[in-house]
Write a protein that holds these residues in place. Sequence first.
Motif, PDB file in Angstrom:
ATOM      1  N   ALA A  98       0.911  -1.228  -0.036  1.00 38.94           N
ATOM      2  CA  ALA A  98      -0.230  -0.121  -0.126  1.00 38.94           C
ATOM      3  C   ALA A  98       0.873   1.254   0.082  1.00 38.94           C
ATOM      4  N   LYS A  99       0.215   2.271  -0.278  1.00 30.32           N
ATOM      5  CA  LYS A  99       1.083   3.602  -0.515  1.00 30.32           C
ATOM      6  C   LYS A  99       0.957   4.237   0.870  1.00 30.32           C
ATOM      7  N   THR A 100       1.879   4.878   1.372  1.00 29.29           N
ATOM      8  CA  THR A 100       2.133   5.687   2.529  1.00 29.29           C
ATOM      9  C   THR A 100       2.594   7.020   2.519  1.00 29.29           C
ATOM     10  N   LEU A 101       1.648   7.640   3.334  1.00 25.65           N
ATOM     11  CA  LEU A 101       1.763   9.481   3.199  1.00 25.65           C
ATOM     12  C   LEU A 101       2.203   9.909   4.478  1.00 25.65           C
ATOM     13  N   VAL A 102       3.470  10.604   4.494  1.00 24.83           N
ATOM     14  CA  VAL A 102       3.736  11.110   5.961  1.00 24.83           C
ATOM     15  C   VAL A 102       3.358  12.644   5.851  1.00 24.83           C
ATOM     16  N   ILE A 103       2.530  13.072   6.842  1.00 22.24           N
ATOM     17  CA  ILE A 103       2.047  14.562   6.921  1.00 22.24           C
ATOM     18  C   ILE A 103       2.701  15.087   8.327  1.00 22.24           C
ATOM     19  N   TYR A 104       3.630  16.108   8.122  1.00 20.37           N
ATOM     20  CA  TYR A 104       4.298  16.490   9.478  1.00 20.37           C
ATOM     21  C   TYR A 104       3.838  18.040   9.718  1.00 20.37           C
ATOM     22  N   ASP A 105       4.016  18.119  11.145  1.00 18.69           N
ATOM     23  CA  ASP A 105       3.691  19.598  11.461  1.00 18.69           C
ATOM     24  C   ASP A 105       4.944  20.448  11.359  1.00 18.69           C
ATOM     25  N   SER A 106       4.964  21.349  10.329  1.00 15.24           N
ATOM     26  CA  SER A 106       6.307  21.960  10.105  1.00 15.24           C
ATOM     27  C   SER A 106       6.781  23.247  11.242  1.00 15.24           C
ATOM     28  N   SER A 107       5.788  23.286  11.987  1.00  9.58           N
ATOM     29  CA  SER A 107       5.933  24.429  12.876  1.00  9.58           C
ATOM     30  C   SER A 107       6.835  23.703  14.317  1.00  9.58           C
ATOM     31  N   THR A 108       6.808  22.326  14.233  1.00 13.58           N
ATOM     32  CA  THR A 108       7.588  21.731  15.344  1.00 13.58           C
ATOM     33  C   THR A 108       8.454  20.577  15.013  1.00 13.58           C
ATOM     34  N   ALA A 109       8.234  20.151  13.786  1.00 13.06           N
ATOM     35  CA  ALA A 109       9.056  18.975  13.305  1.00 13.06           C
ATOM     36  C   ALA A 109      10.497  19.346  13.025  1.00 13.06           C
TER      37      ALA A 109
ATOM     38  N   PHE B 223      15.093  14.663  10.296  1.00 14.39           N
ATOM     39  CA  PHE B 223      14.523  13.230  10.196  1.00 14.39           C
ATOM     40  C   PHE B 223      14.035  12.805   8.950  1.00 14.39           C
ATOM     41  N   LEU B 224      13.703  13.769   8.055  1.00 12.86           N
ATOM     42  CA  LEU B 224      13.123  13.666   6.692  1.00 12.86           C
ATOM     43  C   LEU B 224      13.881  12.224   5.965  1.00 12.86           C
ATOM     44  N   ALA B 225      15.336  12.509   6.239  1.00 13.68           N
ATOM     45  CA  ALA B 225      16.351  11.567   5.740  1.00 13.68           C
ATOM     46  C   ALA B 225      15.949   9.818   6.072  1.00 13.68           C
ATOM     47  N   ARG B 226      15.298   9.750   7.021  1.00 16.54           N
ATOM     48  CA  ARG B 226      14.944   8.348   7.548  1.00 16.54           C
ATOM     49  C   ARG B 226      13.876   7.762   6.567  1.00 16.54           C
ATOM     50  N   ILE B 227      13.067   8.596   5.999  1.00 17.06           N
ATOM     51  CA  ILE B 227      11.895   8.239   5.619  1.00 17.06           C
ATOM     52  C   ILE B 227      12.359   7.924   3.997  1.00 17.06           C
ATOM     53  N   PRO B 228      11.917   6.604   3.542  1.00 15.30           N
ATOM     54  CA  PRO B 228      12.464   6.150   2.021  1.00 15.30           C
ATOM     55  C   PRO B 228      11.662   6.957   1.172  1.00 15.30           C
ATOM     56  N   LYS B 229      12.469   6.992  -0.241  1.00 19.76           N
ATOM     57  CA  LYS B 229      11.803   7.815  -1.152  1.00 19.76           C
ATOM     58  C   LYS B 229      10.314   7.248  -1.795  1.00 19.76           C
ATOM     59  N   CYS B 230      10.005   6.132  -1.566  1.00 15.72           N
ATOM     60  CA  CYS B 230       8.813   5.484  -1.892  1.00 15.72           C
ATOM     61  C   CYS B 230       7.690   6.033  -1.163  1.00 15.72           C
ATOM     62  N   VAL B 231       7.908   6.708  -0.122  1.00 14.25           N
ATOM     63  CA  VAL B 231       6.913   7.319   0.726  1.00 14.25           C
ATOM     64  C   VAL B 231       6.833   8.672   0.524  1.00 14.25           C
ATOM     65  N   GLU B 232       5.635   9.180   0.190  1.00 11.93           N
ATOM     66  CA  GLU B 232       5.317  10.586   0.027  1.00 11.93           C
ATOM     67  C   GLU B 232       5.242  11.441   1.249  1.00 11.93           C
ATOM     68  N   VAL B 233       5.783  12.377   0.974  1.00 15.74           N
ATOM     69  CA  VAL B 233       5.694  13.545   2.285  1.00 15.74           C
ATOM     70  C   VAL B 233       5.013  14.776   2.056  1.00 15.74           C
ATOM     71  N   GLU B 234       4.320  15.216   3.072  1.00 17.13           N
ATOM     72  CA  GLU B 234       3.551  16.728   2.745  1.00 17.13           C
ATOM     73  C   GLU B 234       3.739  17.316   4.215  1.00 17.13           C
ATOM     74  N   LYS B 235       3.840  18.644   4.107  1.00 19.37           N
ATOM     75  CA  LYS B 235       3.683  19.390   5.526  1.00 19.37           C
ATOM     76  C   LYS B 235       2.499  20.146   5.527  1.00 19.37           C
ATOM     77  N   VAL B 236       2.245  20.598   6.784  1.00 18.42           N
ATOM     78  CA  VAL B 236       1.135  21.216   7.058  1.00 18.42           C
ATOM     79  C   VAL B 236       1.709  22.301   8.067  1.00 18.42           C
ATOM     80  N   SER B 237       1.078  23.390   8.191  1.00 17.69           N
ATOM     81  CA  SER B 237       1.590  24.704   8.906  1.00 17.69           C
ATOM     82  C   SER B 237       1.672  24.470  10.710  1.00 17.69           C
TER      83      SER B 237
END
Length: 353
Positions: free
Chosen positions: A232-243, A247-261
Amino acid sequence: MKRAIHLASLGDGKTSPNPMVGAVILDKNGNIISEGFHYKAGMPHAEAMAFNNLKKDATGGSMYVNLEPCCHLGKTPPCVDKVISSGIKKIYVSIKDPDKRVSGKGIKLLKEAGIQVHLGLCKKESLELNKAFVYRNITDKTYGVLKWAMSIDGRIGLKNGKSKWITNEESRSLVHSFRAEFDAIIIGGNTLRKDNPILTTRGLKSPEPLRVIFTKTLDLPSKSNLWNSNEAKTLVIYDSSTANEKFLARIPKCVEVEKVSTDNPELISRLLAKRGCNKVLWECGPRLATSAVKSGCINEIISFIAPKILGGENSMSPFGDFEFQEMHEILDLNESNISFIGNDICVKSSLKN
Ligand SMILES: [Zn+2]
């Protein structure tokens, strides 16, 4: 119309971002001569499938469809044109398309072409069937269902976090099939670290629902079942005000990443709605569950209750503190649907308002 609604329901969990639609064609004598349904996004619409299946002439006949036929060119040609050229003289439409940009336009074109249009037949059933699609179109948010499993004393885990297993095997396998109704499953970073879940339907749905992790820190493990994108596909959403973006380097390339404020779950709901998710399942721990409820992201709840006692003042509850001071402030639920799964009880309900 009930037949059209039943046909529509066969696409449950597969049509997003589109609605579930079924269509039935009758000849001029009132005999059913064809039917169809929208079974997957990108595939023909219900009306198109019904016309493709047509073996007899539909001239002078009628059509029943649970949602207003489309009039815009999407991935497939507009259905209104097909209805008009078919020679059908009457169409029963259950509900208008809730999309503000097109709502009523399809009906207008049909009327202008001289077709009798009857709107509103089985409206309640059609709204219920497509409630998530309608909700997303009206609010630009996803329709959220919160799920948890707990003991009869309202605990979801021991003080040390251990929670395998509170509910019985039957309840747990029901969760897998139940996930197939959803476009995405959301957990928080804590659940990922603690449980390392797989979050799939175990092959019951293809593609599997999108697995979403919301994290405030981005401090996620470098090894996780969710980093395997084969299932299955995975998406990581992170809070850019605190994250910590290191650590983004730990997440493999096949996983999508989006940020919220911010950490407001409404941003997750809006982001997923924009990606075309109609209905999402929140399988998160107490903190995210509480803020998801507080921010209006939860429409329904489903609770599995096992006849077991965990006890302990500090064992885990499904929710954190809502800071209610008076009993009239507490969350009240609508009438529940209660079923038994072996010794477990499953309660489904919706939040008032
Ligand atoms: Zn269409």
